[in-house]
Design a protein around this motif. Structure first.
Motif, PDB file in Angstrom:
ATOM      1  N   ALA A  75      37.232  34.108  35.876  1.00 61.47           N
ATOM      2  CA  ALA A  75      36.621  35.437  35.942  1.00 61.47           C
ATOM      3  C   ALA A  75      35.902  35.787  34.641  1.00 61.47           C
ATOM      4  O   ALA A  75      36.185  35.229  33.592  1.00 61.47           O
ATOM      5  CB  ALA A  75      37.685  36.480  36.248  1.00 61.47           C
ATOM      6  N   CYS A 125      42.003  43.852  37.560  1.00 64.95           N
ATOM      7  CA  CYS A 125      40.960  44.857  37.734  1.00 64.95           C
ATOM      8  C   CYS A 125      41.578  46.246  37.640  1.00 64.95           C
ATOM      9  O   CYS A 125      42.578  46.533  38.305  1.00 64.95           O
ATOM     10  CB  CYS A 125      40.274  44.679  39.080  1.00 64.95           C
ATOM     11  N   CYS A 162      35.129  42.556  37.860  1.00 65.23           N
ATOM     12  CA  CYS A 162      35.760  42.114  39.114  1.00 65.23           C
ATOM     13  C   CYS A 162      34.678  41.686  40.096  1.00 65.23           C
ATOM     14  O   CYS A 162      33.754  42.452  40.368  1.00 65.23           O
ATOM     15  CB  CYS A 162      36.580  43.264  39.695  1.00 65.23           C
ATOM     16  N   PRO A 163      34.789  40.487  40.643  1.00 63.94           N
ATOM     17  CA  PRO A 163      33.796  40.038  41.630  1.00 63.94           C
ATOM     18  C   PRO A 163      33.909  40.772  42.960  1.00 63.94           C
ATOM     19  O   PRO A 163      32.978  40.758  43.761  1.00 63.94           O
ATOM     20  CB  PRO A 163      34.093  38.548  41.799  1.00 63.94           C
ATOM     21  N   PHE A 221      43.050  37.944  38.409  1.00 63.57           N
ATOM     22  CA  PHE A 221      42.194  36.767  38.324  1.00 63.57           C
ATOM     23  C   PHE A 221      42.606  35.884  37.163  1.00 63.57           C
ATOM     24  O   PHE A 221      43.102  36.371  36.148  1.00 63.57           O
ATOM     25  CB  PHE A 221      40.730  37.192  38.122  1.00 63.57           C
ATOM     26  N   LEU A 247      37.815  44.204  34.101  1.00 56.53           N
ATOM     27  CA  LEU A 247      39.025  43.370  34.084  1.00 56.53           C
ATOM     28  C   LEU A 247      39.749  43.553  32.761  1.00 56.53           C
ATOM     29  O   LEU A 247      39.157  43.487  31.692  1.00 56.53           O
ATOM     30  CB  LEU A 247      38.654  41.898  34.294  1.00 56.53           C
TER      31      LEU A 247
END
Length: 37
Positions: A24, A12, A28-29, A19, A35
């Motif tokens: 992913a 990220c 970005c979660p 990730f 990303l």
């Protein structure tokens, strides 16, 4: 996704979290940042 040994995952650009590319997407979660491979 098939990758080469040089590719280790996605990072990220905002928070620096990394990730697995298998898990992913393009965001970005955690913080919704972009990303980058």
């Amino acid at each position: 996704m098939e990758t080469t040994d040089a590719f280790v995952g996605l990072t990220c650009v905002n928070c620096g979290e990394t990730f697995d590319a298998e898990a992913a997407t393009h965001r970005c979660p955690d913080c919704d940042g972009i990303l980058d491979p």
